[in-house]
Enzyme design. Structure first.
Site, short mmCIF file in Angstrom:
data_model
loop_
_atom_site.label_atom_id
_atom_site.label_comp_id
_atom_site.label_asym_id
_atom_site.label_seq_id
_atom_site.Cartn_x
_atom_site.Cartn_y
_atom_site.Cartn_z
N SER A 58 -9.39 -1.02 7.47
CA SER A 58 -8.89 -0.82 6.11
C SER A 58 -8.28 -2.04 5.44
O SER A 58 -7.99 -1.99 4.25
CB SER A 58 -7.85 0.29 6.09
OG SER A 58 -8.52 1.52 6.08
N SER A 84 -9.48 1.65 3.46
CA SER A 84 -8.65 2.45 2.58
C SER A 84 -7.69 1.65 1.71
O SER A 84 -7.26 2.14 0.67
CB SER A 84 -7.86 3.45 3.43
OG SER A 84 -6.97 2.77 4.31
N LYS A 91 0.85 -1.20 0.00
CA LYS A 91 0.00 0.00 0.00
C LYS A 91 0.88 1.25 0.00
O LYS A 91 1.97 1.25 0.59
CB LYS A 91 -0.86 -0.06 1.28
CG LYS A 91 -1.86 1.06 1.46
CD LYS A 91 -2.67 0.80 2.75
CE LYS A 91 -3.71 1.87 3.02
NZ LYS A 91 -4.47 1.59 4.25
#
Ligand code: GLN
Length: 477
Positions: free
Chosen positions: A176, A152, A77
């Site tokens: 997330s 997210s 990420k």
């Protein structure tokens, strides 16, 4: 090339001489090439470098000196530092920023010969539940491209679901990892707070932030957790506890499991998700586990507590991006105007909303009314959760109230968006480990996830029961 489900499958093909790490890396790069234009899951792809590493690892395999993650292709990420690679947290404020060091969790993967194939799309500074708050545009759900992948860590979940890498590393502050895993039909593991070093993870809310794993198998999640977890001289908050051999999680142990009536009776819960959760409960009973319904008095306070405290921590953590110490600098006729312009231009709407909320709840006149109160409620939630986990080994619930929603559907309604985190934030407020496992789809083919939570540092049994559930489901398909 086939769609590999787990590392051991890849390793046996390599050992049988049917596959090399180089051809495997090329396979994932081809998939990224084919799909990323539509899905927008990767923000940067390190193709040449990955192929170069692959050749070195192939050589090591020949010489029998390869690490235990040789053959593992990983995406990270866009919140993890990777030396000499860009790191933007999907924000304009970090335009052209390059890390000078590598996050501990990423370094540990590299040390075991995993290959980092690229940085993945996410909500700006990990704030969001849909990946729509990215400065680079939303990522799409590979199951239905008109829908969000969750957030997210949306790019990380989408990339695993679309076979653009075998596993991804994300961060989970309030769900997330688990929520996008549920939306994309993969496994999402959030370990105990402090189990994995946060060194090199860009901070959102430091007392909640946890490094997490996306995979298609419990085996891989266990192995990767084993490699990443444990003491680290660069993070003074990381647990000093010894790391169990997570990869030997298999057992036939019978456990006790609680489900919360409040989650299953919630007015916002999608009927098909409810059905799948009840199905999982009845499967657990059939395997021989004891499952009972319980009530939790503080559940309705979990979400507001989470949003007050994370906004407060975010406003403090993000104060460093001022255009001077860090971040893109805008023009201004005087110092304060330059700060204002830099932060207004650099941050997106949701991040600005959280900074303002956080600053408000920390301000002298409102500190006690919001921040202090939320801290007290957090303590009560922790205590009630821990008491329950003294009586039961696990708590089961849906991962999310809904399946993946349409891109744009909740954009104008932040409260509705925050409600997406209803069932996931409890684990972060309490600091306990939790996992989302895929439990099939609804009648339109959208994935559904079921969540299990356990007591702190009990990931080993959490992996075991998850594996029992998945094995049972696969056998009774
Ligand atoms: N959706 C939650 C939020 O916006 C969770 C984010 C996360 O876990 N990073 O805060």
């Amino acid at each position: 090339m086939k769609n590999f489900q787990l590392l051991s499958e890849i390793r046996s093909e390599i050992d049988a001489g049917k596959l090399t790490v180089s051809t495997l890396t090329q396979h994932y790069l081809n998939n990224i090439n084919d799909k990323n234009g539509r899905l927008n899951a990767f923000l940067s792809v390190y193709g040449d470098e990955a192929l170069q590493h692959a050749r070195v690892i192939d050589d090591k395999i020949q010489k029998n000196s390869a690490g235990k993650l040789a053959g593992l292709i990983v995406g990270i990420k866009d919140v993890f530092a990777y030396a000499n690679h860009r790191l933007q947290c999907a924000s304009n404020i970090l335009e052209n920023f390059e890390s000078q060091f590598t996050a501990t969790c990423v370094q540990r993967l590299i040390d075991e010969d995993a290959i980092i194939i690229g940085h993945q799309n996410c909500d700006e500074f990990a704030m969001g539940s849909s990946n729509e708050n990215s400065a680079f545009g939303s990522c799409k759900n590979p199951i239905d491209e008109t829908r969000v992948p969750g957030g997210s860590s949306g790019g990380s979940a989408a990339a695993v679901a679309a076979d653009m890498c075998l596993v991804s590393i994300g961060s989970d502050t309030g769900g997330s990892v688990r929520q996008p895993a549920a939306f994309c039909g993969v496994i999402g593991l959030k370990p105990t707070y402090s189990r994995i070093s946060r060194f090199g993870l860009a901070a959102y809310a430091s007392s909640f932030d946890t490094v997490g794993i996306f995979s298609k198998s419990i085996e891989d999640a266990a192995l990767i957790l084993e490699v990443m977890a444990g003491a680290d001289e660069w993070d003074s908050t990381v647990s000093q506890k010894s790391v169990p051999k997570f990869s030997s999680f298999h057992s036939n142990k019978k456990y006790s499991v609680a489900y919360l009536h409040e989650t299953l009776e919630h007015y916002g819960l999608n009927e098909e998700i409810k059905k799948k959760t009840l199905q999982t409960i009845s499967n657990l009973k059939e395997i021989g586990h004891r499952v009972e319904g319980v009530r939790m008095s503080f559940l309705e306070y979990v979400l507001p507590t989470y949003y007050v405290l994370t906004a407060a921590e975010a406003s403090s953590n993000l104060s460093r991006y001022d255009g001077v110490r860090y971040g893109k600098r805008a023009d201004g006729s005087e110092l304060s105007e330059m700060y204002t312009n830099s932060r207004s231009e650099g941050f997106g709407e949701e991040v600005r909303r959280r900074i303002m909320t956080g600053t408000f709840v920390l301000s002298a006149s409102y500190y006690d009314a919001y921040y202090t109160k939320a801290q007290k409620v957090r303590k009560l939630i922790q205590e009630e959760t821990n008491t329950l986990l003294d009586q039961y080994d696990f708590i089961i619930s849906p991962t999310t109230p809904t399946t993946a929603f349409k891109i744009g559907e909740l954009n104008d309604d932040p409260i509705q968006m925050y409600l997406e985190d209803l069932f996931t934030v409890q684990a972060n407020v309490a600091g306990i480990p939790a996992i989302s496992i895929p439990m099939g789809t609804d009648n339109t083919g959208l994935p559904i996830g079921v969540q299990l939570m356990s007591k702190s540092f009990n990931e080993l049994e959490l992996l075991d029961i998850s594996n029992q559930i998945i094995t049972f489901k696969d056998q009774n398909r």
